[in-house]
Design an enzyme around this catalytic site. Structure first.
Site, PDB file in Angstrom:
ATOM      1  N   CYS A  87     -38.970   6.995 -10.207  1.00  0.00           N
ATOM      2  CA  CYS A  87     -38.655   8.425 -10.134  1.00  0.00           C
ATOM      3  C   CYS A  87     -39.383   9.080  -8.953  1.00  0.00           C
ATOM      4  CB  CYS A  87     -38.958   9.117 -11.457  1.00  0.00           C
ATOM      5  SG  CYS A  87     -38.097  10.709 -11.618  1.00  0.00           S
ATOM      6  N   HIS A 175     -36.509   5.859 -15.155  1.00  0.00           N
ATOM      7  CA  HIS A 175     -37.809   5.549 -15.748  1.00  0.00           C
ATOM      8  C   HIS A 175     -37.727   4.297 -16.623  1.00  0.00           C
ATOM      9  CE1 HIS A 175     -40.126   9.138 -14.606  1.00  0.00           C
ATOM     10  NE2 HIS A 175     -38.991   9.812 -14.740  1.00  0.00           N
ATOM     11  N   GLU A 177     -40.047   2.326 -17.156  1.00  0.00           N
ATOM     12  CA  GLU A 177     -41.381   2.088 -17.715  1.00  0.00           C
ATOM     13  C   GLU A 177     -41.616   2.754 -19.063  1.00  0.00           C
ATOM     14  OE1 GLU A 177     -41.939   6.158 -15.870  1.00  0.00           O
ATOM     15  OE2 GLU A 177     -40.654   4.406 -15.561  1.00  0.00           O
TER      16      GLU A 177
END
Length: 236
Positions: A87, A175, A177
């Site tokens: 991002c 994202h 993660e």
């Protein structure tokens, strides 16, 4: 110091699942808060792999540490270091490579389908993925493609979801993660940014529905990215 460097910019955008992957592999890593000046005295010739995480700020904000981080990323680019940006991290990589980062007319928030670009059919960063899959999104800015970059992924609301530059840089708009805990935190602390009237956003109920299964699938997406990143860094 370690050979793996993770750059963060705020406490609620941590390494997330990436830290879990590195812990499971028993790989040591260094996490620096760039916004607190922790990158200033760091040896930029040390890391063999760099990950850049997210944050609510824009790369165009007049913050002194943003210019310092972009300069550091350009140093890593010259060193041909494998890097993966999440991002804001992807936007910082785009800016470091000379591309424009700009505001979108809406925020893209929620579980969004990503589609592989036709020219990326055989790209090794996507070897573990089908032509379409889902990644969690939360952003209002986006990047243009730097000169020499290859578009990898698009979503219905954001045509430039990911690019590679050379064989060692991956910039992501989404994202991968995310963990369950992190997603619930964002939806609690930042609920005031949600607007269900925007077609580009899901409702909080939609985002939380069947969350363990969604995050488990997202973890598989992320692990393929991280596996390739580490292979590039530590190939013998």
């Amino acid at each position: 110091m370690t050979d793996i460097l993770i750059l963060t910019h705020v406490d609620f955008c941590p390494a997330g699942h990436l830290a879990r992957v590195l812990d499971q592999r028993q790989l040591d890593f260094t996490v620096l808060r760039v916004d607190l000046g922790e990158l200033d005295s760091y040896d930029l010739d040390r890391p063999r792999a760099v990950a850049i995480m997210g944050g609510p700020m824009s790369v165009n904000d007049p913050l002194p540490w943003i210019a310092s981080e972009i300069a550091a990323l350009r140093h890593f680019i010259r060193r041909d270091i494998p890097m993966i940006g999440h991002c804001l991290g992807g936007q910082l990589l785009a800016k470091a490579l000379g591309a424009r980062v700009h505001r979108m007319p809406y925020r893209e928030i929620g579980w969004q389908p990503l589609r592989r670009a036709s020219q990326a059919a055989n790209n090794p960063w996507l070897a573990h993925l089908p032509d379409e899959f889902t990644v969690y999104q939360w952003h209002g800015d986006t990047f243009d493609l730097p000169a020499g970059a290859e578009r990898l992924l698009s979503s219905p609301w954001c045509p430039n979801q990911a690019f590679t530059w050379g064989d060692k840089i991956l910039a992501l708009q989404g994202h991968p993660e995310m963990t369950e805990e992190l997603l619930r935190l964002w939806l609690t602390d930042w609920a005031h940014l949600l607007d269900e009237t925007q077609s580009s956003q899901q409702s909080k109920t939609q985002m939380l529905s069947d969350l363990p299964a969604k995050v488990a699938a997202l973890n598989q997406v992320a692990e393929g990215f991280y596996r390739h990143w580490l292979q590039l860094a530590f190939a013998r």
